[in-house]
Design a protein around this motif. Structure first.
Motif, PDB file in Angstrom:
ATOM      1  N   ARG A 201      46.529  47.197  42.816  1.00  0.00           N
ATOM      2  CA  ARG A 201      47.577  45.995  43.740  1.00  0.00           C
ATOM      3  C   ARG A 201      46.650  47.061  45.041  1.00  0.00           C
ATOM      4  O   ARG A 201      46.775  46.141  45.838  1.00  0.00           O
ATOM      5  CB  ARG A 201      48.630  46.529  43.535  1.00  0.00           C
ATOM      6  N   ASP A 202      46.416  48.788  44.836  1.00  0.00           N
ATOM      7  CA  ASP A 202      45.558  48.933  45.970  1.00  0.00           C
ATOM      8  C   ASP A 202      44.196  48.295  45.873  1.00  0.00           C
ATOM      9  O   ASP A 202      43.735  48.271  47.512  1.00  0.00           O
ATOM     10  CB  ASP A 202      45.297  51.075  45.813  1.00  0.00           C
ATOM     11  N   ILE A 203      44.174  48.113  45.453  1.00  0.00           N
ATOM     12  CA  ILE A 203      42.392  47.827  45.383  1.00  0.00           C
ATOM     13  C   ILE A 203      42.530  46.709  46.535  1.00  0.00           C
ATOM     14  O   ILE A 203      41.934  45.767  47.220  1.00  0.00           O
ATOM     15  CB  ILE A 203      41.001  47.834  44.168  1.00  0.00           C
ATOM     16  N   ALA A 204      43.506  45.546  45.817  1.00  0.00           N
ATOM     17  CA  ALA A 204      43.463  44.120  46.714  1.00  0.00           C
ATOM     18  C   ALA A 204      43.552  44.148  47.866  1.00  0.00           C
ATOM     19  O   ALA A 204      43.324  42.534  47.940  1.00  0.00           O
ATOM     20  CB  ALA A 204      45.075  43.279  44.959  1.00  0.00           C
ATOM     21  N   GLY A 205      44.193  44.895  48.929  1.00  0.00           N
ATOM     22  CA  GLY A 205      44.062  45.114  49.580  1.00  0.00           C
ATOM     23  C   GLY A 205      43.329  44.960  50.486  1.00  0.00           C
ATOM     24  O   GLY A 205      42.982  44.905  51.643  1.00  0.00           O
ATOM     25  N   GLN A 211      35.205  46.011  46.723  1.00  0.00           N
ATOM     26  CA  GLN A 211      36.607  45.416  46.002  1.00  0.00           C
ATOM     27  C   GLN A 211      36.379  46.444  44.326  1.00  0.00           C
ATOM     28  O   GLN A 211      36.381  47.641  44.280  1.00  0.00           O
ATOM     29  CB  GLN A 211      37.618  44.929  45.419  1.00  0.00           C
ATOM     30  N   HIS A 212      34.615  46.035  44.115  1.00  0.00           N
ATOM     31  CA  HIS A 212      34.084  46.681  43.303  1.00  0.00           C
ATOM     32  C   HIS A 212      33.462  48.222  43.099  1.00  0.00           C
ATOM     33  O   HIS A 212      33.345  49.187  42.485  1.00  0.00           O
ATOM     34  CB  HIS A 212      33.133  46.179  42.822  1.00  0.00           C
ATOM     35  N   HIS A 213      33.248  48.260  44.433  1.00  0.00           N
ATOM     36  CA  HIS A 213      32.817  49.885  45.220  1.00  0.00           C
ATOM     37  C   HIS A 213      33.989  51.119  44.974  1.00  0.00           C
ATOM     38  O   HIS A 213      33.446  51.912  44.189  1.00  0.00           O
ATOM     39  CB  HIS A 213      32.111  49.984  46.194  1.00  0.00           C
TER      40      HIS A 213
END
Length: 380
Positions: A201-205, A211-213
């Motif tokens: 959820r943190d990365i989805a923001g 996102q991959h990095h």
């Protein structure tokens, strides 16, 4: 007077449905070609073919949990545009697509179902039934749940309606849907459990191209944390030995004046006369107490007998053969002279031993050993 007709069903107290399954569930055994799966099922992973085949073999022996279906008419009443997709099927599966797929894979021709028209009374009721879990199906993974919530938001007209249906807040609905902002590759990691939902959820923001990095950075932090934890556990299991107590302070060095002067073969100029040393070259001073062999003298030192034969007066000057100290020279010299240490026997002996040729030193040891042996014999 003509009598009024009475329905047998009324007399029996039974409900009369214009459509079977409208009031009470009806258990049916239907051919697979009479069934159709809804497109609103959020499940993406129904298992491998091997897992489905194993499940289908179990269904051949006994199907403990029937699937839940609604009539074609009730389904199209909610979604008229689905008529072409449903085709000629008489029923639409609301819950049990995995059982349907497993049966087809192993050639099982029929499927036990429960016909429940009340499941299709509203879109929300039908979509909720699609998401419900049964004993013979796997749980939805986080991405599948997010797809299900997203489908309900689309079909019910907004997040507020979904939140009201489940008795949740609008923020809860947003949190469920947020996972769908991940890239497809990261969604697969969430589905398999490799990426925790909290991290997802943190990365989805973040923007999709970063996102991959961000995920790689998280993995690197986790690796470092695990290594640090392993070191701490190893240190706790094998604590280091306590430090040794501090060594006692060293005794204060003796005063320079109390130390006996070291007797060397050449007297060097004092350090405080460095300027004079730079002006004039250092001159070698020979000892005055002991005659030394010069560099041009290649003959070994004469023994005492030869020495006294040449210089008879020297034999009676001192019993140990060491001449009396000479008077300090009155010659003017730039370097101080040192006297032989007559007053310090060990230092004088040490100096003489260093000046002895090896053969003289060995003879002296023989004399000392013989003398010591006689003393020991006399003591007994």
């Amino acid at each position: 007077m003509a009598g009024r007709r009475t329905s047998l069903a009324t007399l029996a107290g039974a409900k009369v449905d214009d459509v079977p399954g409208k009031s009470d569930p009806v258990l049916l055994t239907l051919p697979l070609d009479k069934l159709h799966c809804t497109r609103f099922n959020p499940r993406r992973n129904f298992g491998t073919d091997e897992e489905l085949r194993e499940f289908g073999e179990k269904l051949k022996k006994e199907q403990l949990q029937p699937a839940v279906v609604v009539s074609r008419a009730a389904y199209l009443k909610l979604w008229p545009d689905e008529a072409e997709r449903v085709g000629s099927a008489s029923y639409v599966i609301a819950n049990g697509e995995r059982r349907y797929r497993a049966s087809r894979l192993v050639g099982r021709p029929v499927l036990e179902v429960v016909h429940r028209e009340d499941v299709a009374k509203t879109r929300a009721a039908f979509l909720d039934a699609v998401q419900s879990e049964n004993n013979d199906r796997q749980n939805l993974d986080p991405i599948e749940r997010a797809i299900a919530i997203e489908t309900m938001v689309t079909e019910l007209g907004g997040a507020d309606q979904v939140a009201a249906y489940y008795g949740k807040t609008k923020g809860w609905v947003s949190q469920q849907r947020k996972l769908l902002k991940l890239t497809p590759e990261l969604q697969d990691l969430v589905s398999t459990g490799e990426m925790p939902v909290r991290v997802a959820r943190d990365i989805a923001g973040l923007p999709p191209d970063t996102q991959h990095h961000a995920w790689q950075e998280h993995l690197e932090r986790r690796r470092l944390e695990k290594e640090a934890g392993a070191r701490l556990r190893a240190r706790a299991a094998n604590p280091p030995a306590p430090p040794a107590p501090p060594a006692p302070p060293a005794p204060a060095p003796a005063q320079a004046a109390a130390e006996p002067p070291r007797f060397t073969a050449v007297n060097h100029q004092p350090t405080d006369d460095a300027d004079k040393q730079n002006e004039e070259p250092t001159r070698e001073v020979r000892f005055t107490a002991v005659n030394r062999k010069t560099e041009t003298d290649a003959q070994p030192a004469a023994p005492r007998q030869a020495y006294t034969a040449v210089y008879p007066s020297e034999a009676t000057e001192r019993p140990d053969g060491i001449p009396e100290p000479r008077e300090e020279s009155t010659e003017s010299t730039d370097l101080p002279r040192k006297r032989f240490p007559y007053e310090d026997g060990p230092l004088a002996a040490h100096h003489l031993i260093r000046k002895m040729p090896p053969e003289e030193f060995n003879r002296m040891l023989d004399v000392l050993i013989e003398h010591r042996t006689k003393q020991a014999a006399n003591a007994h």
